[in-house]
Scaffold this motif. Structure first.
Motif, PDB file in Angstrom:
ATOM      1  N   LYS A  13       0.802  -1.208   0.000  1.00 17.19           N
ATOM      2  CA  LYS A  13       0.000   0.000   0.000  1.00 17.19           C
ATOM      3  C   LYS A  13       0.845   1.273   0.000  1.00 17.19           C
ATOM      4  CE  LYS A  13      -3.772  -2.256   2.335  1.00 17.19           C
ATOM      5  NZ  LYS A  13      -4.600  -2.322   3.510  1.00 17.19           N
ATOM      6  N   VAL A  14       2.162   1.153   0.003  1.00 16.50           N
ATOM      7  CA  VAL A  14       3.047   2.310   0.038  1.00 16.50           C
ATOM      8  C   VAL A  14       3.428   2.694  -1.386  1.00 16.50           C
ATOM      9  CG1 VAL A  14       5.295   3.155   0.801  1.00 16.50           C
ATOM     10  CG2 VAL A  14       3.936   1.694   2.286  1.00 16.50           C
ATOM     11  N   ILE A  15       3.356   3.975  -1.696  1.00 20.27           N
ATOM     12  CA  ILE A  15       3.777   4.475  -2.994  1.00 20.27           C
ATOM     13  C   ILE A  15       5.118   5.160  -2.809  1.00 20.27           C
ATOM     14  CG2 ILE A  15       3.245   6.079  -4.858  1.00 20.27           C
ATOM     15  CD1 ILE A  15       0.298   5.676  -4.167  1.00 20.27           C
ATOM     16  N   ILE A  16       6.084   4.791  -3.631  1.00 14.71           N
ATOM     17  CA  ILE A  16       7.420   5.347  -3.523  1.00 14.71           C
ATOM     18  C   ILE A  16       7.731   6.112  -4.796  1.00 14.71           C
ATOM     19  CG2 ILE A  16       9.873   4.808  -3.323  1.00 14.71           C
ATOM     20  CD1 ILE A  16       9.067   2.290  -1.840  1.00 14.71           C
ATOM     21  N   ALA A  17       8.293   7.312  -4.635  1.00 13.90           N
ATOM     22  CA  ALA A  17       8.721   8.109  -5.781  1.00 13.90           C
ATOM     23  C   ALA A  17      10.108   8.646  -5.496  1.00 13.90           C
ATOM     24  CB  ALA A  17       7.749   9.258  -6.028  1.00 13.90           C
ATOM     25  N   GLU A  18      10.967   8.586  -6.490  1.00 13.89           N
ATOM     26  CA  GLU A  18      12.307   9.130  -6.344  1.00 13.89           C
ATOM     27  C   GLU A  18      12.266  10.596  -6.776  1.00 13.89           C
ATOM     28  OE1 GLU A  18      16.600   8.382  -8.317  1.00 13.89           O
ATOM     29  OE2 GLU A  18      15.467   6.614  -7.733  1.00 13.89           O
ATOM     30  N   ILE A  19      12.358  11.507  -5.816  1.00 11.51           N
ATOM     31  CA  ILE A  19      12.273  12.938  -6.089  1.00 11.51           C
ATOM     32  C   ILE A  19      13.584  13.571  -5.661  1.00 11.51           C
ATOM     33  CG2 ILE A  19      11.062  15.089  -5.557  1.00 11.51           C
ATOM     34  CD1 ILE A  19       8.595  13.371  -4.912  1.00 11.51           C
ATOM     35  N   GLU A  20      14.257  14.237  -6.628  1.00 14.51           N
ATOM     36  CA  GLU A  20      15.536  14.859  -6.310  1.00 14.51           C
ATOM     37  C   GLU A  20      15.361  16.245  -5.705  1.00 14.51           C
ATOM     38  OE1 GLU A  20      18.228  14.722  -9.564  1.00 14.51           O
ATOM     39  OE2 GLU A  20      17.842  12.615  -9.934  1.00 14.51           O
ATOM     40  N   GLU A  21      14.496  17.076  -6.302  1.00 13.94           N
ATOM     41  CA  GLU A  21      14.281  18.427  -5.813  1.00 13.94           C
ATOM     42  C   GLU A  21      12.794  18.725  -5.870  1.00 13.94           C
ATOM     43  OE1 GLU A  21      16.522  21.128  -8.124  1.00 13.94           O
ATOM     44  OE2 GLU A  21      18.425  20.206  -7.645  1.00 13.94           O
ATOM     45  N   ALA A  22      12.276  19.324  -4.799  1.00 15.11           N
ATOM     46  CA  ALA A  22      10.857  19.651  -4.789  1.00 15.11           C
ATOM     47  C   ALA A  22      10.600  20.723  -3.750  1.00 15.11           C
ATOM     48  CB  ALA A  22      10.021  18.418  -4.462  1.00 15.11           C
ATOM     49  N   LEU A  40       7.824  33.647   2.426  1.00 14.27           N
ATOM     50  CA  LEU A  40       7.948  35.042   2.036  1.00 14.27           C
ATOM     51  C   LEU A  40       8.519  35.108   0.619  1.00 14.27           C
ATOM     52  CD1 LEU A  40       9.564  36.161   5.406  1.00 14.27           C
ATOM     53  CD2 LEU A  40       7.149  36.288   4.782  1.00 14.27           C
ATOM     54  N   LEU A  41       7.660  34.937  -0.371  1.00 11.45           N
ATOM     55  CA  LEU A  41       8.121  34.918  -1.752  1.00 11.45           C
ATOM     56  C   LEU A  41       8.696  36.262  -2.186  1.00 11.45           C
ATOM     57  CD1 LEU A  41       5.291  32.797  -3.394  1.00 11.45           C
ATOM     58  CD2 LEU A  41       7.569  32.061  -2.671  1.00 11.45           C
ATOM     59  N   SER A  42       8.215  37.350  -1.599  1.00 11.91           N
ATOM     60  CA  SER A  42       8.720  38.676  -1.978  1.00 11.91           C
ATOM     61  C   SER A  42      10.185  38.841  -1.597  1.00 11.91           C
ATOM     62  CB  SER A  42       7.890  39.769  -1.331  1.00 11.91           C
ATOM     63  OG  SER A  42       7.954  39.659   0.073  1.00 11.91           O
ATOM     64  N   SER A  43      10.652  38.133  -0.582  1.00  8.06           N
ATOM     65  CA  SER A  43      12.059  38.222  -0.189  1.00  8.06           C
ATOM     66  C   SER A  43      12.792  36.898  -0.408  1.00  8.06           C
ATOM     67  CB  SER A  43      12.178  38.647   1.272  1.00  8.06           C
ATOM     68  OG  SER A  43      11.544  37.693   2.106  1.00  8.06           O
ATOM     69  N   ASN A  44      12.162  35.943  -1.105  1.00  9.99           N
ATOM     70  CA  ASN A  44      12.755  34.634  -1.406  1.00  9.99           C
ATOM     71  C   ASN A  44      13.252  33.918  -0.153  1.00  9.99           C
ATOM     72  OD1 ASN A  44      12.306  34.690  -4.193  1.00  9.99           O
ATOM     73  ND2 ASN A  44      14.116  35.958  -4.511  1.00  9.99           N
ATOM     74  N   ASN A  45      12.403  33.883   0.874  1.00 14.29           N
ATOM     75  CA  ASN A  45      12.758  33.220   2.129  1.00 14.29           C
ATOM     76  C   ASN A  45      11.573  32.439   2.680  1.00 14.29           C
ATOM     77  OD1 ASN A  45      15.491  33.991   2.776  1.00 14.29           O
ATOM     78  ND2 ASN A  45      14.721  36.067   3.058  1.00 14.29           N
ATOM     79  N   LEU A  51      14.040  30.516  11.860  1.00 13.07           N
ATOM     80  CA  LEU A  51      15.214  30.327  11.015  1.00 13.07           C
ATOM     81  C   LEU A  51      14.844  30.708   9.589  1.00 13.07           C
ATOM     82  CD1 LEU A  51      18.107  29.139  10.599  1.00 13.07           C
ATOM     83  CD2 LEU A  51      16.981  26.956  10.164  1.00 13.07           C
ATOM     84  N   GLU A  52      15.637  31.588   8.953  1.00 10.80           N
ATOM     85  CA  GLU A  52      15.379  31.979   7.570  1.00 10.80           C
ATOM     86  C   GLU A  52      16.038  30.982   6.624  1.00 10.80           C
ATOM     87  OE1 GLU A  52      16.033  35.925   6.198  1.00 10.80           O
ATOM     88  OE2 GLU A  52      15.101  36.826   7.953  1.00 10.80           O
ATOM     89  N   ILE A  53      15.231  30.419   5.725  1.00  9.88           N
ATOM     90  CA  ILE A  53      15.724  29.465   4.736  1.00  9.88           C
ATOM     91  C   ILE A  53      15.605  30.135   3.374  1.00  9.88           C
ATOM     92  CG2 ILE A  53      15.388  27.183   3.719  1.00  9.88           C
ATOM     93  CD1 ILE A  53      13.874  26.486   6.386  1.00  9.88           C
ATOM     94  N   PRO A  54      16.729  30.355   2.674  1.00 10.19           N
ATOM     95  CA  PRO A  54      16.652  31.039   1.378  1.00 10.19           C
ATOM     96  C   PRO A  54      16.039  30.132   0.308  1.00 10.19           C
ATOM     97  CG  PRO A  54      18.913  30.397   1.846  1.00 10.19           C
ATOM     98  CD  PRO A  54      18.101  30.054   3.065  1.00 10.19           C
ATOM     99  N   LEU A  55      15.288  30.741  -0.590  1.00 14.03           N
ATOM    100  CA  LEU A  55      14.716  30.036  -1.727  1.00 14.03           C
ATOM    101  C   LEU A  55      15.566  30.317  -2.956  1.00 14.03           C
ATOM    102  CD1 LEU A  55      10.947  30.927  -1.251  1.00 14.03           C
ATOM    103  CD2 LEU A  55      12.079  28.800  -0.658  1.00 14.03           C
ATOM    104  N   PHE A  56      15.769  29.323  -3.788  1.00 17.49           N
ATOM    105  CA  PHE A  56      16.557  29.488  -5.005  1.00 17.49           C
ATOM    106  C   PHE A  56      15.689  29.134  -6.200  1.00 17.49           C
ATOM    107  CE2 PHE A  56      19.551  28.376  -1.663  1.00 17.49           C
ATOM    108  CZ  PHE A  56      20.441  29.431  -1.750  1.00 17.49           C
ATOM    109  N   GLN A  57      15.742  29.957  -7.217  1.00 18.83           N
ATOM    110  CA  GLN A  57      14.979  29.700  -8.431  1.00 18.83           C
ATOM    111  C   GLN A  57      15.754  28.720  -9.293  1.00 18.83           C
ATOM    112  OE1 GLN A  57      14.106  33.155 -10.723  1.00 18.83           O
ATOM    113  NE2 GLN A  57      13.319  31.993 -12.425  1.00 18.83           N
ATOM    114  N   MET A  58      15.078  27.713  -9.776  1.00 23.87           N
ATOM    115  CA  MET A  58      15.700  26.740 -10.661  1.00 23.87           C
ATOM    116  C   MET A  58      15.292  27.076 -12.087  1.00 23.87           C
ATOM    117  SD  MET A  58      17.320  24.881  -8.563  1.00 23.87           S
ATOM    118  CE  MET A  58      17.872  23.578  -9.622  1.00 23.87           C
ATOM    119  N   GLY A  59      16.239  27.137 -12.990  1.00 25.68           N
ATOM    120  CA  GLY A  59      15.931  27.416 -14.385  1.00 25.68           C
ATOM    121  C   GLY A  59      15.851  28.901 -14.650  1.00 25.68           C
ATOM    122  N   LYS A  60      15.434  29.241 -15.837  1.00 18.02           N
ATOM    123  CA  LYS A  60      15.347  30.632 -16.259  1.00 18.02           C
ATOM    124  C   LYS A  60      14.052  31.255 -15.786  1.00 18.02           C
ATOM    125  CE  LYS A  60      16.985  32.137 -20.012  1.00 18.02           C
ATOM    126  NZ  LYS A  60      18.239  32.738 -19.757  1.00 18.02           N
TER     127      LYS A  60
END
Length: 144
Positions: A13-22, A40-45, A51-60
């Motif tokens: 009954k367990v579903i497994i998915a290999e996810i590298e980044e999400a 806080l999308l306006s400050s990418n955090n 604790l502030e965790i920075p967000l990084f945009q992937m791709g263009k």
């Protein structure tokens, strides 16, 4: 049925998915005391347990670029053509490894011209111009 993988036992009954980044949905971002995270999308955090965790945009970025014909031309009625175009460039395009873009008709193009344009993948760093295909399915000629 159970499957044993090393030290982990999985039931059927367990579903497994290999996810590298999400980016998980905000409903699962909770701190140690059950307090929700502040995204806080306006400050990418993300603020989680103070604790502030920075967000990084992937791709263009998804900025639209202006596309213009390289040479004025007349497309006769009931005809198709390969048209040379200029794709707007930015100063950091030369350093960017990924210079592939999809050129497709905007609503303004469809409103202004009685033409059909094929969606085309172009690379802006290969040459000054790119090529697209345009079809004029009507009897009247169109000036580009």
């Amino acid at each position: 049925m159970e499957l044993e993988l090393g030290l982990v036992t999985l039931s059927e009954k367990v579903i497994i998915a290999e996810i590298e980044e999400a980016l998980l949905g905000y409903d699962v971002f909770k701190g140690r005391h059950g307090e929700p995270a502040d995204i806080l999308l306006s400050s990418n955090n993300i603020l989680l347990d103070r604790l502030e965790i920075p967000l990084f945009q992937m791709g263009k970025s998804n900025k639209a670029r202006r596309v213009t014909v390289a040479n004025d031309m007349i497309l006769p009625g009931m005809a198709k053509a390969v048209v040379s175009i200029f794709v707007e460039r930015f100063t950091d395009d030369d350093e960017d490894v990924n210079s592939d873009f999809i050129v497709e008709p905007a609503q303004q193009f469809e409103d202004m011209y009685a033409l059909r344009m094929a969606t085309t993948l172009v690379t802006v760093n290969q040459s000054p111009t790119c090529s697209i295909r345009i079809l004029n399915p009507f009897a009247t000629e169109v000036t580009l």
